[in-house]
Motif scaffolding. Structure first.
Motif, PDB file in Angstrom:
ATOM      1  N   UNK A 184       0.821  -1.384   0.114  1.00 49.68           N
ATOM      2  CA  UNK A 184      -0.015  -0.056   0.473  1.00 49.68           C
ATOM      3  C   UNK A 184       1.061   0.925  -0.175  1.00 49.68           C
ATOM      4  N   UNK A 185       0.348   2.408  -0.856  1.00 47.62           N
ATOM      5  CA  UNK A 185       1.053   3.709  -0.908  1.00 47.62           C
ATOM      6  C   UNK A 185       0.147   4.479  -0.449  1.00 47.62           C
ATOM      7  N   UNK A 186       0.211   5.550   0.400  1.00 48.18           N
ATOM      8  CA  UNK A 186       0.055   6.732   0.976  1.00 48.18           C
ATOM      9  C   UNK A 186       0.322   7.646   0.294  1.00 48.18           C
ATOM     10  N   UNK A 187      -0.913   8.367  -0.587  1.00 47.01           N
ATOM     11  CA  UNK A 187      -0.256   9.607  -1.459  1.00 47.01           C
ATOM     12  C   UNK A 187      -1.006  10.827  -0.701  1.00 47.01           C
ATOM     13  N   UNK A 188      -0.371  11.716  -0.838  1.00 47.26           N
ATOM     14  CA  UNK A 188      -0.444  13.090   0.413  1.00 47.26           C
ATOM     15  C   UNK A 188      -0.515  14.061  -1.355  1.00 47.26           C
ATOM     16  N   UNK A 189      -1.023  15.632  -0.974  1.00 51.59           N
ATOM     17  CA  UNK A 189      -1.088  16.181  -2.124  1.00 51.59           C
ATOM     18  C   UNK A 189      -0.138  16.591  -2.403  1.00 51.59           C
TER      19      UNK A 189
END
Length: 81
Positions: free
Chosen positions: A64-69
């Motif tokens: 899983x990869x967390x994506x921020x702005x």
């Protein structure tokens, strides 16, 4: 925005001197909201939008990869290049 720090200092000084009125407080709150709104709408790169979390993206079976702005902006810039 830095202007809000000035507003907070003004409010603090008036409160310590017991001179802060409800109408003045309300006006400064509205001014602060206007400054924040202007900041958010004037630039996609600001402290407010960079705090957004676009959630997790599942890659493969167990990753899983967390994506921020800021990640989304970097991907957009890479795409444009």
């Amino acid at each position: 925005p830095l202007e809000i720090a000035t507003i907070i200092q003004q409010l603090r000084s008036l409160a310590q001197a017991d001179e802060l009125t409800p109408i003045y407080l309300e006006s400064k709150i509205l001014e602060s909201i206007a400054l924040i709104s202007k900041e958010v709408h004037s630039s996609p790169e600001n402290a407010f939008t960079n705090q957004l979390n676009y959630g997790e993206i599942i890659i493969g079976k167990n990753r899983k990869v967390t994506l921020t702005a800021s990640d989304a902006n970097a991907i957009q810039r890479a795409y444009e290049i």
